[in-house]
Design a protein around this motif. Structure first.
Motif, PDB file in Angstrom:
ATOM      1  N   ALA A 217      32.596  55.032  44.294  1.00 10.69           N
ATOM      2  CA  ALA A 217      32.132  55.650  45.144  1.00 10.69           C
ATOM      3  C   ALA A 217      30.618  55.569  44.095  1.00 10.69           C
ATOM      4  O   ALA A 217      29.786  55.640  44.804  1.00 10.69           O
ATOM      5  N   GLY A 218      30.986  56.654  42.962  1.00 12.98           N
ATOM      6  CA  GLY A 218      28.907  56.114  42.617  1.00 12.98           C
ATOM      7  C   GLY A 218      29.031  55.342  42.198  1.00 12.98           C
ATOM      8  O   GLY A 218      27.750  54.823  42.786  1.00 12.98           O
ATOM      9  N   ALA A 219      29.511  54.277  41.653  1.00 12.88           N
ATOM     10  CA  ALA A 219      29.003  52.562  40.659  1.00 12.88           C
ATOM     11  C   ALA A 219      28.565  52.447  42.347  1.00 12.88           C
ATOM     12  O   ALA A 219      27.731  51.309  42.386  1.00 12.88           O
ATOM     13  N   LEU A 220      29.547  51.938  43.779  1.00 12.09           N
ATOM     14  CA  LEU A 220      28.230  51.640  44.760  1.00 12.09           C
ATOM     15  C   LEU A 220      27.875  52.313  45.384  1.00 12.09           C
ATOM     16  O   LEU A 220      27.479  51.586  46.729  1.00 12.09           O
ATOM     17  N   GLY A 221      27.121  53.009  45.091  1.00 13.60           N
ATOM     18  CA  GLY A 221      26.549  54.341  46.024  1.00 13.60           C
ATOM     19  C   GLY A 221      26.505  54.758  47.166  1.00 13.60           C
ATOM     20  O   GLY A 221      25.933  55.101  47.776  1.00 13.60           O
ATOM     21  N   LEU A 222      28.219  54.605  47.306  1.00 10.88           N
ATOM     22  CA  LEU A 222      28.561  56.072  48.586  1.00 10.88           C
ATOM     23  C   LEU A 222      29.024  56.936  48.342  1.00 10.88           C
ATOM     24  O   LEU A 222      28.417  58.061  47.265  1.00 10.88           O
ATOM     25  N   SER A 223      28.943  57.303  49.634  1.00 13.18           N
ATOM     26  CA  SER A 223      29.178  59.275  49.316  1.00 13.18           C
ATOM     27  C   SER A 223      29.944  60.018  48.938  1.00 13.18           C
ATOM     28  O   SER A 223      31.350  58.912  50.138  1.00 13.18           O
ATOM     29  N   MET A 224      30.960  60.462  48.219  1.00 10.57           N
ATOM     30  CA  MET A 224      32.964  61.143  49.042  1.00 10.57           C
ATOM     31  C   MET A 224      32.987  61.275  50.578  1.00 10.57           C
ATOM     32  O   MET A 224      33.572  61.071  50.801  1.00 10.57           O
ATOM     33  N   ASP A 225      32.327  62.280  50.861  1.00  9.44           N
ATOM     34  CA  ASP A 225      31.875  62.874  51.731  1.00  9.44           C
ATOM     35  C   ASP A 225      32.067  61.543  53.033  1.00  9.44           C
ATOM     36  O   ASP A 225      33.194  61.694  54.020  1.00  9.44           O
ATOM     37  N   ASP A 226      31.593  61.074  53.459  1.00 10.18           N
ATOM     38  CA  ASP A 226      31.123  59.454  54.242  1.00 10.18           C
ATOM     39  C   ASP A 226      32.289  58.607  54.051  1.00 10.18           C
ATOM     40  O   ASP A 226      33.304  58.312  55.241  1.00 10.18           O
ATOM     41  N   LEU A 227      32.591  58.542  52.870  1.00  8.02           N
ATOM     42  CA  LEU A 227      34.165  57.732  52.359  1.00  8.02           C
ATOM     43  C   LEU A 227      35.725  58.482  53.267  1.00  8.02           C
ATOM     44  O   LEU A 227      36.412  58.094  54.067  1.00  8.02           O
ATOM     45  N   ALA A 228      35.349  60.003  53.041  1.00  3.79           N
ATOM     46  CA  ALA A 228      36.547  60.245  53.318  1.00  3.79           C
ATOM     47  C   ALA A 228      36.806  60.785  54.540  1.00  3.79           C
ATOM     48  O   ALA A 228      37.761  60.307  55.458  1.00  3.79           O
TER      49      ALA A 228
END
Length: 83
Positions: free
Chosen positions: A64-75
């Motif tokens: 998520a960090g490498a891709l600039g994604l939010s963990m909340d959004d992913l979950a």
């Protein structure tokens, strides 16, 4: 150690996570993203294809960090909505 079989819901959640990560990677190479996250390209390949449907939390967080994604959004996007 014997692993309990995954439920169909767990498999679907893993496939959904893989699709989200693959889409977020865009045209960046698998090797580039994996190196940025500190994992092997093979691990990323398994996650993206659903062959590793339950990756470790820290692996997902690193991706998520490498891709600039939010963990909340992913979950939120990986949660299955009951019918």
């Amino acid at each position: 150690m014997v692993r309990t079989p995954l439920t169909p819901e767990e498999r679907e959640r893993g496939e959904r996570l893989g699709r989200l990560l693959r889409e977020a990677r865009g045209d960046r190479s698998m090797t580039e993203v994996a190196a940025s996250a500190g994992i092997s390209a093979e691990t990323l390949r398994k996650i993206e294809t659903g062959r590793a449907p339950t990756p470790a939390f820290f692996t997902v967080a690193a991706l998520a960090g490498a891709l600039g994604l939010s963990m909340d959004d992913l979950a939120g996007q990986c949660v299955l909505v009951p019918l």
